[in-house]
Design a protein around this motif. Structure first.
Motif, mmCIF file in Angstrom:
data_model
loop_
_atom_site.group_PDB
_atom_site.id
_atom_site.type_symbol
_atom_site.label_atom_id
_atom_site.label_comp_id
_atom_site.label_asym_id
_atom_site.label_seq_id
_atom_site.Cartn_x
_atom_site.Cartn_y
_atom_site.Cartn_z
ATOM 1 N N ALA A 187 0.819 -1.215 0.000
ATOM 2 C CA ALA A 187 0.000 0.000 0.000
ATOM 3 C C ALA A 187 0.851 1.264 0.000
ATOM 4 O O ALA A 187 0.539 2.233 -0.698
ATOM 5 N N HIS A 188 1.918 1.280 0.780
ATOM 6 C CA HIS A 188 2.736 2.496 0.855
ATOM 7 C C HIS A 188 3.393 2.812 -0.481
ATOM 8 O O HIS A 188 3.622 3.973 -0.813
ATOM 9 N N ASN A 189 3.708 1.780 -1.265
ATOM 10 C CA ASN A 189 4.290 2.002 -2.590
ATOM 11 C C ASN A 189 3.265 2.535 -3.575
ATOM 12 O O ASN A 189 3.614 3.178 -4.567
ATOM 13 N N LEU A 190 1.996 2.249 -3.329
ATOM 14 C CA LEU A 190 0.939 2.615 -4.264
ATOM 15 C C LEU A 190 0.339 3.990 -3.989
ATOM 16 O O LEU A 190 -0.312 4.560 -4.859
ATOM 17 N N ILE A 191 0.549 4.505 -2.786
ATOM 18 C CA ILE A 191 -0.098 5.752 -2.390
ATOM 19 C C ILE A 191 0.948 6.753 -1.891
ATOM 20 O O ILE A 191 1.680 6.477 -0.937
ATOM 21 N N ASN A 192 1.019 7.921 -2.532
ATOM 22 C CA ASN A 192 1.799 9.039 -2.003
ATOM 23 C C ASN A 192 0.917 9.810 -1.038
ATOM 24 O O ASN A 192 -0.199 10.192 -1.385
ATOM 25 N N LYS A 193 1.428 10.059 0.140
ATOM 26 C CA LYS A 193 0.595 10.675 1.174
ATOM 27 C C LYS A 193 1.055 12.093 1.502
ATOM 28 O O LYS A 193 2.253 12.385 1.472
ATOM 29 N N THR A 194 0.073 12.926 1.825
ATOM 30 C CA THR A 194 0.333 14.272 2.308
ATOM 31 C C THR A 194 0.103 14.280 3.818
ATOM 32 O O THR A 194 -0.896 13.760 4.304
ATOM 33 N N TRP A 195 1.042 14.865 4.537
ATOM 34 C CA TRP A 195 1.025 14.824 5.998
ATOM 35 C C TRP A 195 0.656 16.177 6.584
ATOM 36 O O TRP A 195 0.975 17.226 6.005
ATOM 37 N N ILE A 196 -0.004 16.149 7.731
ATOM 38 C CA ILE A 196 -0.339 17.363 8.467
ATOM 39 C C ILE A 196 0.483 17.379 9.753
ATOM 40 O O ILE A 196 0.552 16.376 10.470
ATOM 41 N N ASN A 197 1.082 18.505 10.043
ATOM 42 C CA ASN A 197 1.858 18.673 11.263
ATOM 43 C C ASN A 197 0.918 18.579 12.465
ATOM 44 O O ASN A 197 0.129 19.483 12.734
ATOM 45 N N GLY A 198 0.991 17.457 13.178
ATOM 46 C CA GLY A 198 0.057 17.208 14.265
ATOM 47 C C GLY A 198 0.188 18.188 15.417
ATOM 48 O O GLY A 198 -0.818 18.553 16.048
ATOM 49 N N SER A 199 1.405 18.618 15.711
ATOM 50 C CA SER A 199 1.574 19.575 16.812
ATOM 51 C C SER A 199 0.955 20.925 16.461
ATOM 52 O O SER A 199 0.438 21.626 17.341
ATOM 53 N N TRP A 200 0.973 21.287 15.191
ATOM 54 C CA TRP A 200 0.328 22.531 14.752
ATOM 55 C C TRP A 200 -1.186 22.422 14.901
ATOM 56 O O TRP A 200 -1.839 23.384 15.318
ATOM 57 N N MET A 201 -1.741 21.269 14.527
ATOM 58 C CA MET A 201 -3.179 21.081 14.690
ATOM 59 C C MET A 201 -3.582 21.280 16.151
ATOM 60 O O MET A 201 -4.563 21.972 16.459
ATOM 61 N N LYS A 202 -2.830 20.679 17.032
ATOM 62 C CA LYS A 202 -3.135 20.790 18.461
ATOM 63 C C LYS A 202 -3.008 22.237 18.929
ATOM 64 O O LYS A 202 -3.849 22.736 19.697
ATOM 65 N N LYS A 203 -1.979 22.938 18.464
ATOM 66 C CA LYS A 203 -1.722 24.308 18.894
ATOM 67 C C LYS A 203 -2.855 25.256 18.507
ATOM 68 O O LYS A 203 -3.245 26.149 19.283
ATOM 69 N N PRO A 210 -8.975 17.981 7.721
ATOM 70 C CA PRO A 210 -9.995 18.465 6.783
ATOM 71 C C PRO A 210 -10.325 17.424 5.727
ATOM 72 O O PRO A 210 -9.481 16.607 5.358
ATOM 73 N N THR A 211 -11.560 17.467 5.238
ATOM 74 C CA THR A 211 -11.980 16.550 4.181
ATOM 75 C C THR A 211 -12.444 17.293 2.926
ATOM 76 O O THR A 211 -12.744 16.667 1.920
ATOM 77 N N THR A 212 -12.523 18.627 2.985
ATOM 78 C CA THR A 212 -12.898 19.438 1.820
ATOM 79 C C THR A 212 -11.857 20.543 1.649
ATOM 80 O O THR A 212 -11.109 20.863 2.582
ATOM 81 N N VAL A 213 -11.834 21.129 0.466
ATOM 82 C CA VAL A 213 -10.879 22.219 0.238
ATOM 83 C C VAL A 213 -11.216 23.425 1.103
ATOM 84 O O VAL A 213 -10.309 24.173 1.521
ATOM 85 N N LEU A 337 2.221 10.999 15.366
ATOM 86 C CA LEU A 337 1.435 12.159 15.792
ATOM 87 C C LEU A 337 0.977 13.009 14.610
ATOM 88 O O LEU A 337 0.185 13.946 14.788
ATOM 89 N N ASN A 338 1.455 12.688 13.415
ATOM 90 C CA ASN A 338 1.169 13.498 12.233
ATOM 91 C C ASN A 338 0.225 12.753 11.297
ATOM 92 O O ASN A 338 0.632 11.794 10.635
ATOM 93 N N PRO A 339 -1.037 13.158 11.221
ATOM 94 C CA PRO A 339 -2.012 12.436 10.397
ATOM 95 C C PRO A 339 -1.838 12.725 8.913
ATOM 96 O O PRO A 339 -1.217 13.718 8.515
ATOM 97 N N THR A 340 -2.395 11.858 8.098
ATOM 98 C CA THR A 340 -2.415 12.106 6.659
ATOM 99 C C THR A 340 -3.585 13.018 6.305
ATOM 100 O O THR A 340 -4.600 13.055 7.000
ATOM 101 N N LEU A 341 -3.416 13.741 5.226
ATOM 102 C CA LEU A 341 -4.503 14.555 4.683
ATOM 103 C C LEU A 341 -5.417 13.635 3.882
ATOM 104 O O LEU A 341 -4.975 12.978 2.935
ATOM 105 N N PRO A 342 -6.699 13.538 4.228
ATOM 106 C CA PRO A 342 -7.597 12.653 3.481
ATOM 107 C C PRO A 342 -7.778 13.119 2.035
ATOM 108 O O PRO A 342 -7.383 14.224 1.658
#
Length: 543
Positions: A187-203, A210-213, A337-342
């Motif tokens: 799966a990791h080879n098939l999907i390029n992921k965008t990450w969100i800085n989890g500490s920033w989200m918490k701050k 987010p799920t929409t633009v 601690l850093n989630p992927t962008l859906p």
């Protein structure tokens, strides 16, 4: 060796290489490197493989010697000293004499071999292009493999029978298969992921990704205005990437597109860069740029400069193979601690869709007309499509290059010899590091590696697979079609790339849109679409 040092030595080079191979800065299809839902990269799982006691393992072991040509990567040791080839010789009786030009000059040496007629018996990790397969196959330098697969390669046959789209994607326009692929279901080879800085989200008080633009926009604004990194400076860069192509992968699917090039929707090809969805994408990116939510150096900074921004705590959302490659991360757990962008949606496109990397890489192995033992050669390579053979090809001999950590065989790990890290050890045991070799990378073995970050990366990728697809299937063009595409795409791709930057940096996307579309139409995009449609129809109708 600390935990994160071990991770870096194992993953950093391979993850970056894998991401680069998918072309994060380019969406050109050119008939090589694309598929559709249910196609090779989506459906490789379920292709059962034969155990080590199969017909491949029982093949004649009468000693023979063949000449093999393949590219030597800088990290690799001499191929004749690799445990992989020694073990394969013990299993099959086939000894190889090696011709290993440096990877930097391999293409030149390969072309010289074809031009002179002084061919090896086997091309391995061959980097054969679609054009080379067709040209040298039809000239007789490369032999057809489909009958050999049927009669002497039960594991490859089973893989192709279980996944008809793989067979279609390696069968040329004359109906023959001239090379074998590498296939992955990881799966990791098939999907390029965008990450969100989890500490920033918490701050800044963002609890859910987010799920929409629109939700993304609001989060990026909070990152920019809320001192998300907590240093009291206005230095946050809410959205960035190594280049505009990386950011495009994160945003473009929200508007229903998977490429700026040719895309197939319901059997009909379209040119994405003149579509309404692309215009909506440009408008959104233009808005982010104007409000400094998009990195204002996205068209100029280097990958090293991008990474430095992440390590200094300036980045909020970014595409990368893993968080630790960009953020200043100290432990395994910090990655988590850093989630992927859906997969995002928009008012224009309410249905989530995601870009799927190609799980099939063609041109890795070919048998030439000089080979006096094609049946034995096919039986040799067939073993690499078993779980056991793939493990040997990837990490070397069990107990020497890797080992099981428990009697139940639920977890394994690689072994590093004294004075070398794991990748250096692997590169002395097998030609896999740095090359694309003929094999099947299965979940059955690879998901059991004793590396929590690797396992987490695969787990993080799995949710995308049900909605992921690729813009255009992996096809072969006829020689005439390819020559015409070479003419049509040179200026067209350059113009689209230049105009993407111009629109994102402009005051108003609408102002120049009609002229832009008119110019592309004058560049004979309709002829390009006709060629892609014809190739797609052949692929779709083939068995």
């Amino acid at each position: 060796m600390t935990s994160m040092t071990k991770i870096s030595s194992i993953l950093a080079a391979t993850l970056v290489a894998a991401l680069a191979a998918t072309g994060c800065s380019s969406n050109s299809n050119n008939g090589a490197g694309s598929a559709e839902p249910g196609s090779p990269s989506a459906s490789a799982s379920g292709a059962a493989v034969e155990p080590s006691g199969s017909a491949s393992a029982e093949a004649s072991k009468e000693p023979i010697t063949l000449k093999l040509m393949g590219p030597k990567q800088p990290i690799q040791g001499p191929w004749e000293q690799m445990d992989f080839f020694k073990e394969m010789e013990t299993r099959t009786g086939i000894h190889f004499e090696f011709d290993n030009p440096p990877s930097t000059s391999f293409a030149e040496k390969k072309n010289l071999a074809f031009a002179s007629g002084e061919l090896p018996d086997v091309f391995f990790a061959a980097q054969l292009t679609a054009s080379e397969e067709v040209t040298y196959g039809q000239q007789g330098s490369l032999i057809p493999l489909e009958d050999l697969i049927e009669e002497h390669a039960p594991n490859i046959k089973k893989l192709l029978d279980a996944n008809p789209d793989i067979r279609k994607s390696i069968t040329t326009t004359d109906g023959h298969i001239y090379s074998l692929p590498q296939v992955t279901e990881l799966a990791h080879n098939l999907i390029n992921k965008t990450w969100i800085n989890g500490s920033w989200m918490k701050k800044v008080g963002v609890d859910q990704a987010p799920t929409t633009v629109d939700e993304l926009y609001e989060m990026l604004k909070k990152f920019k205005e809320g001192d998300a990194n907590g240093n009291g400076k206005d230095d946050e860069i809410p959205l960035s990437g190594s280049d505009i192509g990386a950011v495009r992968q994160s945003i473009l699917p929200a508007f229903g597109l998977l490429t700026t090039d040719v895309q197939v929707n319901d059997g009909k090809v379209l040119y994405a860069a003149t579509s309404e969805g692309y215009k909506q994408y440009l408008s959104f990116m233009n808005k982010l740029y104007k409000e400094q939510l998009l990195d204002n150096e996205i068209f100029s900074h280097t990958n090293e400069q991008f990474t430095a921004k992440g390590k200094s705590g300036q980045l909020g959302v970014f595409l990368a193979a893993a968080p630790f490659l960009v953020l200043d991360i100290k432990t395994d757990e910090d990655n988590f601690l850093n989630p992927t962008l859906p997969a995002l949606t928009s008012e224009y496109n309410p249905n989530p869709v995601y870009m799927l990397n190609n799980g099939v890489q063609r041109g890795t192995f070919a048998i030439t007309s000089h080979n006096k033992y094609p049946e034995r050669t096919m039986e040799w390579v067939d073993y690499l499509y078993t779980v056991e053979g793939a493990a040997l090809a990837n990490s070397g001999i069990e107990g020497k290059g890797w080992k099981w950590l428990d009697d139940a065989h639920t977890t394994w790990d690689r072994i590093a010899v004294e004075g070398k890290n794991i990748e250096e050890t692997r590169a002395s045991n097998t030609p896999d590091p740095g090359n694309v070799i003929p094999t099947f990378k299965s979940k059955e073995f690879n998901y059991k590696i004793n590396n929590p970050v690797t396992q987490w990366l695969h787990q993080s990728s799995e949710p995308y697979l049900s909605i992921a697809r690729m813009a255009y299937p992996l096809v072969y063009f006829t020689d005439e079609e390819q020559k015409r595409l070479n003419v049509l795409t040179t200026d067209l791709n350059t113009y689209v790339s230049q105009m993407e930057a111009k629109f994102i940096l402009s005051k108003d996307v609408n102002a120049g849109w009609d002229d832009y579309v008119s110019t592309i139409n004058k560049m004979k995009v309709s002829e390009l679409l006709d060629i892609y449609q014809a190739a797609y129809d052949r692929w779709s109708q083939s068995q």
